[in-house]
Design a protein around this motif. Structure first.
Motif, mmCIF file in Angstrom:
data_model
loop_
_atom_site.group_PDB
_atom_site.id
_atom_site.type_symbol
_atom_site.label_atom_id
_atom_site.label_comp_id
_atom_site.label_asym_id
_atom_site.label_seq_id
_atom_site.Cartn_x
_atom_site.Cartn_y
_atom_site.Cartn_z
ATOM 1 N N GLU A 18 33.821 3.861 37.889
ATOM 2 C CA GLU A 18 34.048 5.066 38.684
ATOM 3 C C GLU A 18 32.738 5.623 39.242
ATOM 4 O O GLU A 18 32.736 6.438 40.152
ATOM 5 C CB GLU A 18 34.738 6.137 37.824
ATOM 6 C CG GLU A 18 36.140 5.764 37.377
ATOM 7 C CD GLU A 18 37.112 5.688 38.529
ATOM 8 O OE1 GLU A 18 36.784 6.218 39.608
ATOM 9 O OE2 GLU A 18 38.184 5.095 38.371
ATOM 10 N N THR A 89 27.521 14.593 41.176
ATOM 11 C CA THR A 89 27.424 15.234 39.860
ATOM 12 C C THR A 89 26.009 15.746 39.654
ATOM 13 O O THR A 89 25.043 15.014 39.872
ATOM 14 C CB THR A 89 27.767 14.235 38.731
ATOM 15 O OG1 THR A 89 29.095 13.725 38.937
ATOM 16 C CG2 THR A 89 27.692 14.908 37.373
ATOM 17 N N GLN A 125 30.926 17.996 40.522
ATOM 18 C CA GLN A 125 30.927 18.234 39.077
ATOM 19 C C GLN A 125 29.567 18.721 38.595
ATOM 20 O O GLN A 125 28.528 18.137 38.927
ATOM 21 C CB GLN A 125 31.268 16.932 38.337
ATOM 22 C CG GLN A 125 31.307 17.033 36.831
ATOM 23 C CD GLN A 125 32.576 17.704 36.322
ATOM 24 O OE1 GLN A 125 33.668 17.176 36.482
ATOM 25 N NE2 GLN A 125 32.426 18.875 35.711
ATOM 26 N N LEU A 164 31.496 20.935 33.235
ATOM 27 C CA LEU A 164 31.735 20.333 31.928
ATOM 28 C C LEU A 164 30.547 20.683 31.048
ATOM 29 O O LEU A 164 29.411 20.295 31.342
ATOM 30 C CB LEU A 164 31.888 18.817 32.046
ATOM 31 C CG LEU A 164 31.993 18.025 30.747
ATOM 32 C CD1 LEU A 164 33.124 18.527 29.867
ATOM 33 C CD2 LEU A 164 32.156 16.533 31.034
ATOM 34 N N GLN A 216 28.964 9.100 30.663
ATOM 35 C CA GLN A 216 30.397 9.025 30.930
ATOM 36 C C GLN A 216 30.874 10.225 31.743
ATOM 37 O O GLN A 216 31.797 10.111 32.557
ATOM 38 C CB GLN A 216 31.173 8.932 29.615
ATOM 39 C CG GLN A 216 30.981 7.627 28.857
ATOM 40 C CD GLN A 216 31.598 6.433 29.564
ATOM 41 O OE1 GLN A 216 32.409 6.583 30.482
ATOM 42 N NE2 GLN A 216 31.216 5.243 29.163
ATOM 43 N N ALA A 217 30.241 11.390 31.549
ATOM 44 C CA ALA A 217 30.614 12.572 32.324
ATOM 45 C C ALA A 217 30.350 12.360 33.811
ATOM 46 O O ALA A 217 31.053 12.920 34.657
ATOM 47 C CB ALA A 217 29.844 13.787 31.818
ATOM 48 N N LEU A 220 33.447 10.364 35.513
ATOM 49 C CA LEU A 220 34.831 10.830 35.416
ATOM 50 C C LEU A 220 35.585 10.560 36.716
ATOM 51 O O LEU A 220 35.053 10.788 37.806
ATOM 52 C CB LEU A 220 34.848 12.332 35.109
ATOM 53 C CG LEU A 220 34.348 12.742 33.721
ATOM 54 C CD1 LEU A 220 34.183 14.258 33.654
ATOM 55 C CD2 LEU A 220 35.300 12.260 32.643
ATOM 56 N N GLU A 222 38.024 12.212 37.995
ATOM 57 C CA GLU A 222 38.266 13.477 38.671
ATOM 58 C C GLU A 222 37.412 14.558 38.011
ATOM 59 O O GLU A 222 37.153 14.504 36.809
ATOM 60 C CB GLU A 222 39.745 13.884 38.589
ATOM 61 C CG GLU A 222 40.704 12.909 39.248
ATOM 62 C CD GLU A 222 40.546 12.870 40.756
ATOM 63 O OE1 GLU A 222 40.024 13.856 41.326
ATOM 64 O OE2 GLU A 222 40.952 11.852 41.362
ATOM 65 N N VAL A 224 36.311 17.897 36.098
ATOM 66 C CA VAL A 224 36.985 18.640 35.039
ATOM 67 C C VAL A 224 36.243 19.942 34.765
ATOM 68 O O VAL A 224 35.029 20.038 34.949
ATOM 69 C CB VAL A 224 37.089 17.834 33.725
ATOM 70 C CG1 VAL A 224 37.878 16.557 33.951
ATOM 71 C CG2 VAL A 224 35.712 17.515 33.165
#
Length: 260
Positions: A18, A89, A125, A164, A216-217, A220, A222, A224
């Protein structure tokens, strides 16, 4: 979340489908966590933008030629807004506890700049590495260190950009402030008098696990809006980290005496 036993010893080469091609902004690139995370993100296939107040401080890092290096003093809105352009991100890995003056107020101003810039730039994000503290304790009763981190998290929660927040325990890894303090004291003092906060309950977490969660964040599927507490799941007095280190390091028994 995935248990430590399921994670690789290194994140290098970890497939994050992703995240392929996503641009990730790492603030605090000169810090301990940021400096460890960047090569993992590069290896995972992200386009990494490393932000620092003094970009020259990043020269000579093994990964410096593989990332976009930008100047961004987080107290300067225009610099932060420019750094977030075309970013998917944004990782907030900055903590100003060591600075001069009221660092709690300074961090609130910085959090506002970051949140506003993320909203204006259309960042998908936000990811913030905060501190683990008891949920039931009012924010006013937390230490300055923990209160500041919680207030920053609350400001990011208010942003239009999904945030997050990882509430991390004591980070254990060679070079981390917490680990080096534990090592330094345990290596040198068979009997260790110390402040009463040594009786505070903490949860240690390995740096590689922190890096795993942060990487991993960034991948993602989508965005969050959430909080996640990360630690080893076993609260213990901070003093026990000193005695356990001595045992693992093969030192003689250490005695810790909390004093007023």
């Amino acid at each position: 979340m995935t248990s430590s036993a399921d994670r690789p010893d290194s994140l290098l080469g970890l497939a994050l489908p992703e995240g392929a091609g996503r641009r990730v902004l790492v603030t605090g690139a000169t810090g301990y966590v940021g400096g460890r995370l960047i090569p993992e993100l590069v290896a995972a296939g992200f386009t990494v933008r490393a932000a620092a107040r003094r970009p020259d401080d990043l020269q000579g890092r093994p990964w410096s030629d593989a990332v976009e290096v930008v100047q961004a003093d987080l107290s300067e809105p225009e610099q932060v807004r420019a750094a977030m352009e075309d970013v998917h991100t944004a990782l907030y890995l900055v903590h100003s506890m060591g600075g001069k003056g009221d660092f709690v107020a300074r961090e609130q101003r910085i959090a506002d700049v970051v949140a506003t810039a993320a909203d204006e730039a259309g960042v998908a994000q936000l990811v913030y590495l905060s501190g683990l503290h008891p949920d039931e304790k009012p924010v006013e009763e937390l230490s300055d260190h923990m209160r500041s981190r919680e207030l920053v998290a609350r400001r990011l929660d208010e942003a239009a950009t999904p945030a997050l927040v990882f509430e991390a325990g004591v980070i254990i890894g060679s070079g981390s402030t917490s680990y080096e303090m534990i090592r330094h004291l345990s290596d040198r003092l068979p009997v260790m008098p110390g402040p009463t906060w040594l009786t505070n309950m903490v949860e240690p977490i390995a740096i590689r696990d922190v890096l795993y969660y942060l990487a991993q964040a960034c991948a993602l599927p989508e965005p969050v809006q959430a909080r996640a507490q990360i630690g080893d799941g076993t609260p213990q007095a901070f003093a026990s980290l000193l005695t356990e280190y001595a045992e693992v390091a093969g030192l003689s028994k250490r005695t810790v005496i909390p004093l007023p």
